[in-house]
Design a protein around this motif. Structure first.
Motif, PDB file in Angstrom:
ATOM      1  N   ARG A 165      -1.450  -3.694  -9.295  1.00 22.41           N
ATOM      2  CA  ARG A 165      -0.711  -4.839  -9.846  1.00 22.41           C
ATOM      3  C   ARG A 165       0.767  -4.510  -9.993  1.00 22.41           C
ATOM      4  O   ARG A 165       1.642  -5.325  -9.676  1.00 22.41           O
ATOM      5  N   LEU A 166       1.050  -3.298 -10.468  1.00 17.84           N
ATOM      6  CA  LEU A 166       2.453  -2.895 -10.626  1.00 17.84           C
ATOM      7  C   LEU A 166       3.144  -2.753  -9.273  1.00 17.84           C
ATOM      8  O   LEU A 166       4.326  -3.101  -9.127  1.00 17.84           O
ATOM      9  N   LEU A 167       2.432  -2.245  -8.284  1.00 20.54           N
ATOM     10  CA  LEU A 167       3.011  -2.129  -6.946  1.00 20.54           C
ATOM     11  C   LEU A 167       3.382  -3.503  -6.392  1.00 20.54           C
ATOM     12  O   LEU A 167       4.448  -3.677  -5.791  1.00 20.54           O
ATOM     13  N   LYS A 168       2.523  -4.477  -6.595  1.00 22.11           N
ATOM     14  CA  LYS A 168       2.819  -5.837  -6.130  1.00 22.11           C
ATOM     15  C   LYS A 168       4.024  -6.419  -6.870  1.00 22.11           C
ATOM     16  O   LYS A 168       4.862  -7.111  -6.270  1.00 22.11           O
ATOM     17  N   ASN A 173       9.117  -8.575  -7.050  1.00 20.39           N
ATOM     18  CA  ASN A 173      10.160  -8.895  -8.028  1.00 20.39           C
ATOM     19  C   ASN A 173      11.193  -7.793  -8.217  1.00 20.39           C
ATOM     20  O   ASN A 173      12.168  -7.975  -8.956  1.00 20.39           O
ATOM     21  N   GLY A 174      10.997  -6.653  -7.596  1.00 17.57           N
ATOM     22  CA  GLY A 174      11.925  -5.546  -7.776  1.00 17.57           C
ATOM     23  C   GLY A 174      11.695  -4.843  -9.102  1.00 17.57           C
ATOM     24  O   GLY A 174      10.739  -5.114  -9.829  1.00 17.57           O
ATOM     25  N   GLY A 175      12.556  -3.900  -9.423  1.00 19.33           N
ATOM     26  CA  GLY A 175      12.415  -3.124 -10.649  1.00 19.33           C
ATOM     27  C   GLY A 175      12.426  -1.650 -10.349  1.00 19.33           C
ATOM     28  O   GLY A 175      12.515  -1.218  -9.200  1.00 19.33           O
ATOM     29  N   PRO A 177      10.762   2.003 -10.071  1.00 15.40           N
ATOM     30  CA  PRO A 177       9.449   2.610  -9.855  1.00 15.40           C
ATOM     31  C   PRO A 177       8.993   3.504 -11.002  1.00 15.40           C
ATOM     32  O   PRO A 177       7.841   3.955 -11.003  1.00 15.40           O
ATOM     33  N   ASP A 178       9.885   3.751 -11.975  1.00 11.91           N
ATOM     34  CA  ASP A 178       9.495   4.599 -13.106  1.00 11.91           C
ATOM     35  C   ASP A 178       8.310   4.030 -13.873  1.00 11.91           C
ATOM     36  O   ASP A 178       7.583   4.776 -14.544  1.00 11.91           O
ATOM     37  N   ILE A 179       8.091   2.702 -13.782  1.00 15.81           N
ATOM     38  CA  ILE A 179       6.965   2.108 -14.513  1.00 15.81           C
ATOM     39  C   ILE A 179       5.618   2.599 -13.964  1.00 15.81           C
ATOM     40  O   ILE A 179       4.584   2.471 -14.633  1.00 15.81           O
ATOM     41  N   LEU A 180       5.640   3.173 -12.768  1.00 14.92           N
ATOM     42  CA  LEU A 180       4.406   3.690 -12.187  1.00 14.92           C
ATOM     43  C   LEU A 180       3.975   5.029 -12.776  1.00 14.92           C
ATOM     44  O   LEU A 180       2.802   5.402 -12.694  1.00 14.92           O
ATOM     45  N   ASP A 261       3.558   2.470  -0.461  1.00 17.11           N
ATOM     46  CA  ASP A 261       2.638   1.782  -1.373  1.00 17.11           C
ATOM     47  C   ASP A 261       3.276   0.513  -1.932  1.00 17.11           C
ATOM     48  O   ASP A 261       2.622  -0.530  -2.048  1.00 17.11           O
ATOM     49  N   ILE A 262       4.552   0.603  -2.300  1.00 16.83           N
ATOM     50  CA  ILE A 262       5.245  -0.574  -2.835  1.00 16.83           C
ATOM     51  C   ILE A 262       5.358  -1.654  -1.768  1.00 16.83           C
ATOM     52  O   ILE A 262       5.107  -2.839  -2.030  1.00 16.83           O
ATOM     53  N   LEU A 263       5.716  -1.272  -0.550  1.00 17.89           N
ATOM     54  CA  LEU A 263       5.834  -2.249   0.535  1.00 17.89           C
ATOM     55  C   LEU A 263       4.521  -2.964   0.800  1.00 17.89           C
ATOM     56  O   LEU A 263       4.496  -4.165   1.094  1.00 17.89           O
ATOM     57  N   ARG A 264       3.425  -2.236   0.700  1.00 17.69           N
ATOM     58  CA  ARG A 264       2.117  -2.826   0.988  1.00 17.69           C
ATOM     59  C   ARG A 264       1.450  -3.428  -0.245  1.00 17.69           C
ATOM     60  O   ARG A 264       0.473  -4.170  -0.128  1.00 17.69           O
ATOM     61  N   GLY A 265       1.934  -3.055  -1.414  1.00 12.50           N
ATOM     62  CA  GLY A 265       1.359  -3.605  -2.642  1.00 12.50           C
ATOM     63  C   GLY A 265      -0.003  -3.053  -2.980  1.00 12.50           C
ATOM     64  O   GLY A 265      -0.763  -3.675  -3.725  1.00 12.50           O
ATOM     65  N   ASN A 266      -0.327  -1.879  -2.477  1.00 13.58           N
ATOM     66  CA  ASN A 266      -1.590  -1.245  -2.850  1.00 13.58           C
ATOM     67  C   ASN A 266      -1.502   0.262  -2.682  1.00 13.58           C
ATOM     68  O   ASN A 266      -0.593   0.777  -2.022  1.00 13.58           O
ATOM     69  N   THR A 267      -2.454   0.944  -3.282  1.00 16.84           N
ATOM     70  CA  THR A 267      -2.486   2.405  -3.268  1.00 16.84           C
ATOM     71  C   THR A 267      -3.212   2.883  -2.023  1.00 16.84           C
ATOM     72  O   THR A 267      -4.404   2.618  -1.847  1.00 16.84           O
ATOM     73  N   GLY A 268      -2.479   3.599  -1.163  1.00 17.34           N
ATOM     74  CA  GLY A 268      -3.005   3.919   0.155  1.00 17.34           C
ATOM     75  C   GLY A 268      -3.730   5.238   0.268  1.00 17.34           C
ATOM     76  O   GLY A 268      -4.136   5.622   1.366  1.00 17.34           O
ATOM     77  N   ILE A 269      -3.901   5.926  -0.833  1.00 18.62           N
ATOM     78  CA  ILE A 269      -4.648   7.189  -0.787  1.00 18.62           C
ATOM     79  C   ILE A 269      -5.446   7.328  -2.066  1.00 18.62           C
ATOM     80  O   ILE A 269      -5.056   6.815  -3.122  1.00 18.62           O
TER      81      ILE A 269
END
Length: 375
Positions: A165-168, A173-175, A177-180, A261-269
């Motif tokens: 959800r955070l990646l999407k 919306n930008g922001g 990446p520290d929130i991850l 991951d951010i570009l795709r909006g999901n965790t790839g590993i």
């Protein structure tokens, strides 16, 4: 482990049914769409609190009903037990109760109480099907014997959903990446713990499946099972010391793949993408094996699941064979029946009862339109 009775109320096409089960081999036979698989589903639902056919539990209610219940009385090495599951509508919302020996329990306390293994035609795709099939097979094998593993999976999936959800949000919306970061650390901890347990279980599975496959092929071929870690760029990773360095591995991978991951909006590993690779005499069984070899591999995996549970818990689980006998040739059918005869309580659905020879005093139940008669 042995089921002594089964009942169901307003479940699928059964308004009410109750079965006393004294035999080791129980055969449900009859034409298609009469309710044979529904009985196996009732047992599976009693064991896992979910269906093997649908994620929408309301679909299991008999048409027009607003409540259902299933229950199983069974004996295990720890004594006699009963599990009941109720699903009902209350104040316009669906409610679910799981009762174990009369006490209401949470799903994680229920999972692994009644151990079962399901073998259906879909499982014949274990070798050449999608990785999700093999992950589900492996996860269910481990979780039945390891409550900690089941809890890790639940927590991991919650963290994974939140991270996605955070990646999407970052993508749309930008922001910063520290929130991850807090979610990354929890992801790393849980992913590493899951992989460690998977690798420990894999060593045991490898030995069992290899031996069973060798017996099926009379020693002419060797089956190996290897763990694959997959990334979202399709690169396959084979960490040489995954068990010892799992946390460092995931920390490094998340950092390298954060932008993607951010570009795709999901965790790839992560464990949700990993796979089991099956090798036959050193070559990919999926890519180079014949259909017969692939089916032998699938059969070896399912039988190894039975033996794995037996080795870990001291008793065989109950086996559910849903319309699989007609999918196996005579040789593989004979291997399966030889394995279960006299030691694994088994419930089998078939159209033709003649497919099942007499084994350890079979019981035959004719199913017709939701009506059951022993014959």
């Amino acid at each position: 482990m042995k089921i002594n009775s089964l009942y169901a109320v307003n479940f699928r096409n059964y308004e009410s049914c109750s079965l006393q089960l004294s035999s080791m081999i129980n055969v449900f036979y009859g034409q298609n769409a009469q309710g044979k698989t529904n009985l196996l589903e009732a047992i599976f639902y009693s064991a896992f609190g979910m269906s093997h056919r649908t994620s929408a539990e309301e679909e299991m209610l008999k048409m027009g009903a607003d409540a259902m219940a299933v229950g199983v009385e069974y004996a295990s090495v720890s004594g006699s037990h009963e599990v009941k599951i109720k699903k009902y509508r209350q104040h316009e919302r669906w409610q679910k109760e799981i009762l174990l020996d009369g006490a209401r329990v949470r799903p994680k306390e229920h999972y692994g109480a009644l151990n079962t293994v399901m073998f259906s035609p879909e499982d014949l795709q274990l070798v050449k099907g999608e990785p999700a099939l093999r992950r589900r097979f492996f996860d269910m094998q481990i979780a039945q014997t390891d409550p900690v593993y089941y809890d890790l999976l639940l927590k991991y999936n919650r963290v994974l959903q939140q991270r996605n959800r955070l990646l999407k949000e970052l993508r749309d919306n930008g922001g910063t990446p520290d929130i991850l970061q807090p979610w990354n650390e929890e992801f790393i901890r849980l992913a590493a713990a899951i992989v460690r347990r998977r690798l420990a279980a894999l060593g045991k599975l490898q030995a069992i499946a290899g031996e069973i496959y060798s017996s099926i092929t009379k020693g002419s071929e060797m089956l190996q099972v290897r763990y694959e870690q997959k990334a979202n760029n399709s690169t396959l990773l084979y960490p040489q010391s995954a068990e010892a360095a799992a946390e460092d591995f995931y920390r490094e991978q998340l950092s390298e793949r954060q932008r993607l991951d951010i570009l795709r909006g999901n965790t790839g590993i992560g464990p949700h993408r990993d796979d089991l690779q099956l090798l036959l005499n050193g070559l990919s069984l999926r890519a180079f094996g014949s259909q017969g070899q692939q089916r032998s591999g699938a059969l070896a995996l399912k039988l190894s699941q039975l033996q794995y549970v037996k080795n870990e818990l001291g008793e065989f689980p109950v086996l559910l064979l849903d319309d699989v006998m007609s999918e196996l040739d005579n040789s593989r059918r004979a291997q399966l029946l030889l394995f279960i005869d006299g030691r694994v309580q088994t419930f089998i659905t078939v159209n033709d009862r003649e497919l099942i020879p007499e084994l350890a005093g079979n019981a035959y139940f004719k199913i017709s339109g939701g009506s059951i008669s022993e014959a």
